[in-house]
Scaffold this motif. Structure first.
Motif, PDB file in Angstrom:
ATOM      1  N   GLU A  61      34.367  39.971  32.916  1.00 39.17           N
ATOM      2  CA  GLU A  61      32.808  39.527  33.411  1.00 39.17           C
ATOM      3  C   GLU A  61      31.896  40.882  33.281  1.00 39.17           C
ATOM      4  O   GLU A  61      31.995  41.914  33.624  1.00 39.17           O
ATOM      5  N   SER A  62      30.719  40.524  33.099  1.00 35.47           N
ATOM      6  CA  SER A  62      30.151  39.506  32.537  1.00 35.47           C
ATOM      7  C   SER A  62      29.845  38.961  31.108  1.00 35.47           C
ATOM      8  O   SER A  62      29.879  38.147  30.410  1.00 35.47           O
ATOM      9  N   ARG A  83      37.802  38.407  36.033  1.00 35.89           N
ATOM     10  CA  ARG A  83      36.373  38.252  36.923  1.00 35.89           C
ATOM     11  C   ARG A  83      36.384  39.095  37.932  1.00 35.89           C
ATOM     12  O   ARG A  83      37.366  39.883  38.601  1.00 35.89           O
ATOM     13  N   LYS A  87      35.625  35.583  43.104  1.00 30.46           N
ATOM     14  CA  LYS A  87      35.086  34.503  42.114  1.00 30.46           C
ATOM     15  C   LYS A  87      36.189  33.193  41.675  1.00 30.46           C
ATOM     16  O   LYS A  87      35.679  32.496  41.536  1.00 30.46           O
TER      17      LYS A  87
END
Ligand code: AMP
Length: 175
Positions: A61-62, A83, A87
């Motif tokens: 991410e991201s 992530r 999340k």
């Protein structure tokens, strides 16, 4: 490692932004590259040249998601998301890593990978290497085999490659 002429066009689409997001950082902005179909395609193809038999592509991410998703779709492979904390909704593996000041962590769903998977790990930029190292550790926790790491831009002055010395890493462009 490669820093090839066929990427000169893609290289020309990286915007250097001084003092973003804070003083002293030269931010490598890839949005002009993403807006340009040839530059984006050249970048994706170069990163995918180091799949080394992977059946899944993991993106960090991201901005790593953007390249990882494009490689996965183009090569008919699965996509795994690494992530930022909080999340992912189900059970995760977690790896904490050190930043200049403080800590951050990366998470991956526990059912994203297993020992039968072979994974290419992708991000946009390699700086100090802490993020990529955390990604490698997450993949190791799952039991999957890391085939290679691939980053579009390596900032060589920050020595991330040394930190990842035992891990195969391909960078498209070295600055
Ligand atoms: P590091 O953990 O220090 O290797 O930092 C790599 C991560 O931070 C990547 O996910 C990048 O997206 C981001 N990053 C670090 N430095 C830069 C930079 N100069 N320009 C753009 N992104 C950066």
């Amino acid at each position: 490692m490669s820093d090839n002429e066929h990427l000169n066009y893609a290289r020309s689409k990286i915007a250097d932004v001084p003092d973003f997001p804070k003083p002293g950082i030269l931010f490598k902005d890839i949005t002009p590259l993403l807006q340009d179909k040839k530059a984006f395609n050249d970048a994706v193809d170069d990163l995918a040249s180091h799949l080394n038999g992977a059946n899944k592509v993991a993106g960090i991410e991201s901005r790593g998601f953007i390249f990882a998703a494009a490689i996965a779709a183009k090569h008919n492979l699965g996509l795994v998301l690494l992530r930022k904390p909080g999340k992912l909704p189900r059970k995760t593996h977690v790896v904490q890593y050190q930043l200049e000041y403080g800590f951050d962590s990366l998470e991956m769903h526990q059912d994203s990978l297993d020992k039968n998977d072979r994974v290419l790990l992708v991000d946009d930029v390699l700086a100090t290497g802490g993020t990529m190292m955390a990604g490698c550790e997450l993949i190791a926790k799952s039991g999957a085999k890391l085939t290679n790491c691939a980053v579009f831009i390596e900032i060589s002055a920050l020595n991330g490659r040394n930190r990842l010395s035992s891990i195969p890493i391909h960078s498209s462009i070295i600055v």
